[in-house]
Design an enzyme around this catalytic site. Structure first.
Site, PDB file in Angstrom:
ATOM      1  CB  ILE A   1     -30.554  32.111 -72.093  1.00 33.74           C
ATOM      2  CG1 ILE A   1     -31.297  32.654 -70.875  1.00 33.74           C
ATOM      3  CG2 ILE A   1     -30.998  32.867 -73.331  1.00 33.74           C
ATOM      4  CD1 ILE A   1     -30.961  34.156 -70.601  1.00 33.74           C
ATOM      5  CB  SER A   2     -34.685  28.336 -70.477  1.00 36.27           C
ATOM      6  OG  SER A   2     -33.738  27.392 -70.064  1.00 36.27           O
ATOM      7  CD  GLN A   3     -40.859  29.504 -74.479  1.00 43.39           C
ATOM      8  OE1 GLN A   3     -40.706  28.292 -74.463  1.00 43.39           O
ATOM      9  NE2 GLN A   3     -41.971  30.073 -74.846  1.00 43.39           N
TER      10      GLN A   3
ATOM     11  NE  ARG B   1     -34.495  35.171 -71.741  1.00 41.40           N
ATOM     12  CZ  ARG B   1     -34.712  34.857 -73.011  1.00 41.40           C
ATOM     13  NH1 ARG B   1     -35.112  35.795 -73.861  1.00 41.40           N
ATOM     14  NH2 ARG B   1     -34.535  33.626 -73.440  1.00 41.40           N
TER      15      ARG B   1
END
Ligand code: SAH
Length: 230
Positions: free
Chosen positions: A72-74, A46
């Site tokens: 940016i998503s979890q 990530r």
């Protein structure tokens, strides 16, 4: 070589995702995510998807800013949404909301091809560059309005939407194969959202179930370029 601290943080994150999957079983019906999905979460790094690549926050289980007012998503949500799609190696997936390209990379590890649409041109361009640099030859990024889907490449085995519209865009249902799965957050701007999981039946209807409470950025309509004067 990847920094040892980052690698350790990545390992801890994978354990947290597994813990959270168990804890949210009553919403998702999935106490464990598939091995293929967890292998993709382990493979995709990530920190490569953040504006400052050495960010010590990269492996926290939370959304993070990526510029242009977007996030940016979890990671747990990325894993849960990917898991729900039940992707197979020969599947073609449509993603709405490319953002950093992180979710697209995770999808590309478990499916054959990923088509992803982003409304903000600069984000689309930087995601495209990043994914190329990381060697993802099976992801196509385009700038556009996800409400319209990607008719030239339809139909898809699965559709994943990572920005929240108020209702399910009809074009996305139409571009899904019968038997295909869709995962999409739904909610009015500034109101709580729910993640819907759907399967398209043979008659063309999407049968949905509500799962997790979520918080995505709104899915916006892309303004058509318009002349101010004639
Ligand atoms: N999947 C991304 C995170 C999504 S953030 C990642 O892994 O990093 C949501 C993204 O949806 C934002 O980048 C936003 O610009 C985009 N978006 C919002 N409305 C959209 C629309 N109508 N069509 C395509 N993208 C849209």
């Amino acid at each position: 070589m990847v920094d040892k601290k980052l690698a350790n943080a990545h390992q801890r994150l994978l354990v947290e995702i597994e813990d959270e999957a168990r804890a949210t079983d009553s919403w998702t019906g999935r106490p464990r995510f598939s091995e293929r999905v967890m292998a993709a979460m382990a493979k995709v790094r990530r920190h490569e998807f953040l504006p400052s690549a050495d960010s010590p926050c990269a492996y926290l289980n939370r959304p993070l800013p990526i510029g242009h007012g977007q996030t940016i998503s979890q990671p747990y949500i990325v894993a849960a949404m990917t898991d729900f799609l039940d992707l197979e190696k020969n599947h073609r997936v449509l993603e709405i909301g490319t953002g950093s390209g992180y979710q697209a990379a995770v999808l590309a590890e478990v499916a054959e091809r990923v088509y992803t649409i982003e409304t903000i041109e600069k984000l689309a361009a930087s995601a495209r560059r990043r994914l190329q640099r990381l060697g993802y030859g099976n992801i196509e990024v385009k700038t556009g309005d996800g409400h319209e889907g990607w008719i030239e490449e339809a139909p898809f085995n699965a559709v994943i939407v990572t920005a929240a519209p108020e209702r399910i865009p009809q074009a996305l249902v139409e571009q899904l194969k019968p038997g295909g799965r869709m995962v999409i957050p739904i909610g009015r701007v500034d109101e709580p959202q729910t993640l819907y999981c759907g399967i398209k039946d043979e008659t063309g209807n999407l049968k949905t179930t509500k799962t997790l409470p979520v918080a995505f950025v709104p899915m916006v309509r892309r303004a058509k370029k318009r002349k101010l004067w004639n």
